[in-house]
Structures are given as structure tokens and as C-alpha cells.
Design an enzyme around this catalytic site. Structure first.
Site, short mmCIF file in Angstrom:
data_model
loop_
_atom_site.label_atom_id
_atom_site.label_comp_id
_atom_site.label_asym_id
_atom_site.label_seq_id
_atom_site.Cartn_x
_atom_site.Cartn_y
_atom_site.Cartn_z
N CYS A 66 34.78 41.50 41.18
CA CYS A 66 35.78 40.64 40.53
C CYS A 66 36.31 39.71 41.63
CB CYS A 66 36.87 41.44 39.83
SG CYS A 66 37.94 42.41 40.91
C1 RB5 Z 1 40.58 37.12 37.74
O1 RB5 Z 1 41.13 35.87 37.83
C2 RB5 Z 1 41.04 38.04 38.85
O2 RB5 Z 1 42.35 38.41 38.65
C3 RB5 Z 1 40.12 39.24 38.90
O3 RB5 Z 1 38.82 38.81 39.08
C4 RB5 Z 1 40.34 40.23 40.01
O4 RB5 Z 1 40.57 39.58 41.23
C5 RB5 Z 1 41.29 41.29 39.79
O5 RB5 Z 1 41.39 42.22 40.64
#
Ligand code: RB5
Length: 150
Positions: A66
Site C-alpha cells: 500500500c
Molecule cells: C492510500 O491513500 C493510503 O492511505 C494507503 O495506501 C496506505 O498507505 C495505508 O497504510
């Protein structure tokens, strides 16, 4: 080795590059999405199915990406049998497997560059759990925590 991979929009670009690399390296890769990144997609929707697949051994290991890797790691560790780590350095990428039997690696697509991510994945996949008695004892204590949570 059969691998699973997942990402939200924050990790999509890195995931796509890693999928291509891993396939070229001969790994079988199951992609749990996203295949269509949108700013309002939610990492649990992709990481939870990957984590379940790791837990039930549909795939041997998982990689979740993420933006920071934090959300992916939080989700993955909610699934019993998953031992996920947020990895940013090569030492932890292999030592997490050797000592802690880490079976799912989380990466921050906005934190690590592609070249480092490749090295991290390589270290993670090249490592094996060393199985010493003290490592097993610690993991047994982790497992007991999962039992209490149920
Ligand atoms: C998405 O914008 C972001 O919040 C997600 O990818 C991640 O970083 C969360 O931990």
C-alpha cells in the site's frame, strides 16, 4: 514457489513491476488486485483475501503493497496464521523469515523505490525459517495470542 500479491492504489505501480519481475524469475504469481487503481479503493479489500490465501496455504508466501505498507501490515496480521512484517531493509527481509517465519511481506509503494523493493523481495523469497527451538517457542507464544483472540 506459488506467491500471492496485492496492492491498493498506493501500491499499484510497484505491484505491477514486481508481478512482471516475479513471473520472469519463474514464480507462479496469484494477483489479488487491485487491477484498477482508484483513489477511493481500500487496502483491506485486496490484502485480506491475500492474507487468507497465505493462511490456508493456497499460496506459499505473500507480498502486500500500500502507500506506506502500514495499513497492509495491520490487515494481514488480523488473519490467524499470517506473520506479516513491514519491510524496508534487506536484513529484516531475510531475518524475519529465518527467525520469525514471516510469511507475508508488506511494502510501502510511496516509501521504497523499485530497485530496493526488488532486493527486499529477493531477500524475502530466498530465506527459509531456521526452525531453532527458541524460534519455535516464540512462535508458539504468538500462536497462543491468536487462540485468545478468537
Ligand atoms: C492510500 O491513500 C493510503 O492511505 C494507503 O495506501 C496506505 O498507505 C495505508 O497504510
Amino acid at each position: 514457489m506459488r506467491l500471492g500479491i496485492a496492492a491498493d492504489h498506493g501500491g499499484f505501480e510497484l505491484k505491477q513491476k514486481l508481478v512482471s519481475d516475479l513471473k520472469q524469475m519463474g514464480y507462479e504469481v496469484v494477483d489479488f488486485g487491485t487491477l484498477d487503481p482508484r483513489s477511493d479503493d481500500d487496502y483491506p479489500d485486496f490484502v485480506a483475501p491475500l492474507a487468507r490465501a497465505v493462511s490456508n496455504r493456497e499460496v506459499e508466501r505473500g507480498i502486500a503493497v500500500c502507500g506506506s505498507g502500514v495499513g497492509a501490515c495491520i490487515v494481514a496480521n488480523k488473519v490467524a496464521g499470517v506473520r506479516a512484517g513491514l519491510i524496508m531493509d534487506v536484513y529484516s527481509a531475510h531475518q524475519g523469515v529465518e527467525d520469525d517465519d514471516m510469511n507475508l511481506m508488506c511494502l510501502g509503494g510511496r516509501v521504497v523505490g523499485y530497485e530496493l523493493a526488488r532486493d527486499l523481495v529477493h531477500a524475502f523469497l530466498g530465506a527459509n525459517f531456521e526452525g531453532h527451538e527458541r524460534f519455535r517457542r516464540r512462535l508458539q507464544k504468538v500462536k497462543q495470542l491468536e487462540e485468545v483472540r478468537k
